[in-house]
Design a protein around this motif. Structure first.
Motif, PDB file in Angstrom:
ATOM      1  N   VAL A   1       0.853  -1.186  -0.112  1.00  0.00           N
ATOM      2  CA  VAL A   1      -0.027   0.027   0.014  1.00  0.00           C
ATOM      3  C   VAL A   1       0.696   1.209  -0.075  1.00  0.00           C
ATOM      4  O   VAL A   1       0.497   2.443  -0.234  1.00  0.00           O
ATOM      5  CB  VAL A   1      -1.165   0.012   1.214  1.00  0.00           C
ATOM      6  N   ASN A   2       2.100   1.169   0.238  1.00  0.00           N
ATOM      7  CA  ASN A   2       3.069   2.335   0.435  1.00  0.00           C
ATOM      8  C   ASN A   2       4.350   1.906   0.469  1.00  0.00           C
ATOM      9  O   ASN A   2       4.861   0.676   0.355  1.00  0.00           O
ATOM     10  CB  ASN A   2       2.563   3.158   1.804  1.00  0.00           C
ATOM     11  N   LEU A   3       5.247   2.832   0.253  1.00  0.00           N
ATOM     12  CA  LEU A   3       6.739   2.687  -0.068  1.00  0.00           C
ATOM     13  C   LEU A   3       7.429   1.817   1.286  1.00  0.00           C
ATOM     14  O   LEU A   3       8.249   1.188   1.113  1.00  0.00           O
ATOM     15  CB  LEU A   3       7.420   4.101  -0.337  1.00  0.00           C
ATOM     16  N   PHE A   4       6.835   1.967   2.438  1.00  0.00           N
ATOM     17  CA  PHE A   4       7.480   1.713   3.548  1.00  0.00           C
ATOM     18  C   PHE A   4       7.251  -0.026   3.267  1.00  0.00           C
ATOM     19  O   PHE A   4       8.247  -0.709   3.592  1.00  0.00           O
ATOM     20  CB  PHE A   4       6.725   2.100   4.820  1.00  0.00           C
ATOM     21  N   VAL A   5       6.034  -0.549   3.108  1.00  0.00           N
ATOM     22  CA  VAL A   5       5.688  -1.973   3.034  1.00  0.00           C
ATOM     23  C   VAL A   5       6.629  -2.443   2.002  1.00  0.00           C
ATOM     24  O   VAL A   5       7.166  -3.698   2.083  1.00  0.00           O
ATOM     25  CB  VAL A   5       4.348  -2.157   2.843  1.00  0.00           C
ATOM     26  N   ALA A   6       6.879  -1.848   0.747  1.00  0.00           N
ATOM     27  CA  ALA A   6       7.444  -2.381  -0.612  1.00  0.00           C
ATOM     28  C   ALA A   6       8.655  -2.872  -0.183  1.00  0.00           C
ATOM     29  O   ALA A   6       9.565  -3.519  -0.482  1.00  0.00           O
ATOM     30  CB  ALA A   6       7.102  -1.307  -1.702  1.00  0.00           C
ATOM     31  N   LYS A   7       9.505  -1.361   0.672  1.00  0.00           N
ATOM     32  CA  LYS A   7      10.781  -1.806   1.025  1.00  0.00           C
ATOM     33  C   LYS A   7      11.027  -2.655   1.951  1.00  0.00           C
ATOM     34  O   LYS A   7      12.204  -3.322   2.159  1.00  0.00           O
ATOM     35  CB  LYS A   7      11.360  -0.227   1.453  1.00  0.00           C
ATOM     36  N   PHE A   8       9.992  -2.797   2.899  1.00  0.00           N
ATOM     37  CA  PHE A   8      10.184  -3.791   4.057  1.00  0.00           C
ATOM     38  C   PHE A   8      10.252  -5.127   3.596  1.00  0.00           C
ATOM     39  O   PHE A   8      11.074  -6.235   4.004  1.00  0.00           O
ATOM     40  CB  PHE A   8       9.264  -3.440   5.101  1.00  0.00           C
ATOM     41  N   LEU A   9       9.326  -5.614   2.658  1.00  0.00           N
ATOM     42  CA  LEU A   9       9.260  -7.062   2.125  1.00  0.00           C
ATOM     43  C   LEU A   9      10.174  -7.461   0.972  1.00  0.00           C
ATOM     44  O   LEU A   9      10.307  -6.411  -0.043  1.00  0.00           O
ATOM     45  CB  LEU A   9       7.906  -7.315   1.891  1.00  0.00           C
ATOM     46  N   GLY A  10      10.798  -8.308   1.121  1.00  0.00           N
ATOM     47  CA  GLY A  10      11.463  -8.774  -0.093  1.00  0.00           C
ATOM     48  C   GLY A  10      12.979  -8.981   0.070  1.00  0.00           C
ATOM     49  O   GLY A  10      13.764  -8.064   0.747  1.00  0.00           O
ATOM     50  N   THR A  11      13.527  -9.783  -0.479  1.00  0.00           N
ATOM     51  CA  THR A  11      15.368 -10.305  -0.200  1.00  0.00           C
ATOM     52  C   THR A  11      15.640 -10.773  -1.532  1.00  0.00           C
ATOM     53  O   THR A  11      14.969 -11.854  -2.002  1.00  0.00           O
ATOM     54  CB  THR A  11      15.313 -11.391   0.933  1.00  0.00           C
ATOM     55  N   PRO A  12      16.258 -10.033  -2.340  1.00  0.00           N
ATOM     56  CA  PRO A  12      17.166  -8.620  -1.821  1.00  0.00           C
ATOM     57  C   PRO A  12      15.668  -7.764  -1.769  1.00  0.00           C
ATOM     58  O   PRO A  12      14.739  -7.933  -2.561  1.00  0.00           O
ATOM     59  CB  PRO A  12      18.086  -8.364  -2.983  1.00  0.00           C
ATOM     60  N   PRO A  13      15.999  -6.573  -1.350  1.00  0.00           N
ATOM     61  CA  PRO A  13      14.670  -5.431  -0.990  1.00  0.00           C
ATOM     62  C   PRO A  13      14.634  -4.854  -2.537  1.00  0.00           C
ATOM     63  O   PRO A  13      15.316  -4.965  -3.274  1.00  0.00           O
ATOM     64  CB  PRO A  13      15.653  -4.472  -0.120  1.00  0.00           C
ATOM     65  N   ILE A  14      13.568  -4.265  -2.397  1.00  0.00           N
ATOM     66  CA  ILE A  14      13.127  -3.521  -4.019  1.00  0.00           C
ATOM     67  C   ILE A  14      14.087  -2.487  -4.110  1.00  0.00           C
ATOM     68  O   ILE A  14      14.671  -1.883  -3.210  1.00  0.00           O
ATOM     69  CB  ILE A  14      11.558  -3.164  -3.548  1.00  0.00           C
ATOM     70  N   ASN A  15      14.352  -2.144  -5.347  1.00  0.00           N
ATOM     71  CA  ASN A  15      15.200  -1.166  -6.036  1.00  0.00           C
ATOM     72  C   ASN A  15      14.193   0.049  -6.138  1.00  0.00           C
ATOM     73  O   ASN A  15      13.145  -0.008  -6.904  1.00  0.00           O
ATOM     74  CB  ASN A  15      15.732  -1.628  -7.169  1.00  0.00           C
TER      75      ASN A  15
END
Length: 373
Positions: free
Chosen positions: A237-251
């Protein structure tokens, strides 16, 4: 056992006496945890997830709001009367007691009609030990066990009274990588076999996503998003969630949309967007890059990291928020930089746009096709 959190808020006095405003650890948390599900409370250190767990267990009292177990309001009920099982990060086993004695310990404090004979306690302890696959270790002491085995003793001790709700606070943090993988699989198996509603607190998103039925992503005491792990990953829903989930993290890139095109560092990298002209943050998942010799996105090649079935292409880009860009491609692809550059096309369903000011997600379609937001 269904658990309902209703407008749950916890405030602490600010330690800085010059600041009169309280510190809000949990802010107006409302959520219904379905019966028999495993829920992951996920977020960075200090986000309020452990405080939420303590409010559910009764170790902390809320400043406002209510906690329900089923239809019972347990907000003011002491922890020992809530029927919860607690497992902590540090195991908290008694070093002088055997595995059997550690597991039996909660049963020895039962009184009245719930009181058990020694034979009954031993039988229940053995049943709990078998559930966590420690039936052959009953006479050992904690110092004779591995870290993963000690954690399983702690889980068996929490389960032996058949709690209404099982609460796990960072239970795998002290284990090495291989033991963490094994133990989290054990936790999932035990939860499915018992059907006990379980709340699992962790800052490790891979842990939470791998075993949870649903995850709750928190930041600064505020719930950011609730949903099934894959749904939250695919639809943040927002940039925080997108950045927090994922390995490697989102670019993440600083960009802009002009005339239906996404521009990064002045180059159009995606076309056909039904988004008004504006400055944006563009997030691209590592698996969202397609290696193409004539691709629209040019990155400065750094190196290739071979990971077995996949290859990680490490590069740079002038619009990137971080120092490196990571693209995950199939190991069958050959990376051949030209003039120090490697080029990509982008998979639209792996690209997310966020408002440059609010960092909220911007929905878009490409060429009138499927919605990407």
């Amino acid at each position: 056992m269904k658990v309902v959190l209703q407008n749950l808020t916890k405030k602490y006095p600010n330690r800085n006496r010059k600041i009169k405003q309280d510190v809000v650890a949990v802010n107006d948390f409302t959520f219904e945890i379905p019966d028999g599900k495993l829920i992951g409370l996920l977020g960075p250190s200090g986000c309020g997830k452990s405080t939420t767990l303590n409010l559910i267990s009764g170790l902390e009292k809320p400043t406002s709001g209510h906690v329900f177990f089923g239809d019972d309001d347990v907000t003011n009920l002491p922890p020992e009367n809530r029927g919860v099982g607690l497992v902590f990060q540090n195991y908290a086993l008694y070093p002088h007691l055997t595995v059997q004695q550690n597991i039996m310990f909660p049963l020895q404090n039962l009184k009245g009609e719930a009181k058990l004979t020694k034979e009954q306690m031993i039988a229940k302890a053995r049943e709990a030990a078998n559930l966590v696959q420690l039936g052959d270790y009953m006479d050992r002491r904690p110092s004779e066990l591995s870290g993963g085995q000690q954690q399983r003793v702690a889980i068996a001790r929490a389960l032996v009274k058949i709690p209404r709700v099982l609460l796990l606070d960072e239970p795998l943090s002290n284990l090495d990588a291989r033991l963490r993988l094994q133990t989290r699989e054990e936790i999932r198996r035990i939860q499915r076999e018992t059907g006990i509603t379980t709340i699992f607190v962790t800052h490790d998103q891979e842990e939470a996503m791998s075993i949870s039925d649903m995850i709750v992503v928190m930041s600064a005491g505020v719930v950011q998003q609730i949903g099934q792990p894959q749904t939250v990953y695919d639809d943040p829903v927002n940039l925080f969630v997108a950045k927090f989930l994922g390995t490697p993290p989102i670019n993440v890139f600083e960009g802009e949309v002009r005339s239906g095109r996404l521009y990064l560092a002045g180059d159009p990298v995606l076309e056909g967007l039904d988004v008004p002209d504006q400055a944006v943050f563009a997030g691209v998942r590592p698996e969202g890059f397609v290696l193409q010799p004539e691709g629209p996105m040019a990155c400065g090649f750094t190196n290739v990291e071979v990971m077995g079935r996949d290859t990680s292409v490490v590069s740079t880009h002038p619009a990137a928020v971080s120092t490196t860009v990571r693209a995950i491609i199939g190991a069958e692809n050959r990376v051949e930089p030209v003039d120090g550059l490697v080029r990509f096309a982008l998979k639209p369903n792996k690209v997310f746009l966020f408002d440059a000011k609010t960092e909220e997600r911007i929905s878009f379609t490409i060429g009138g096709g499927r919605d990407h937001g």
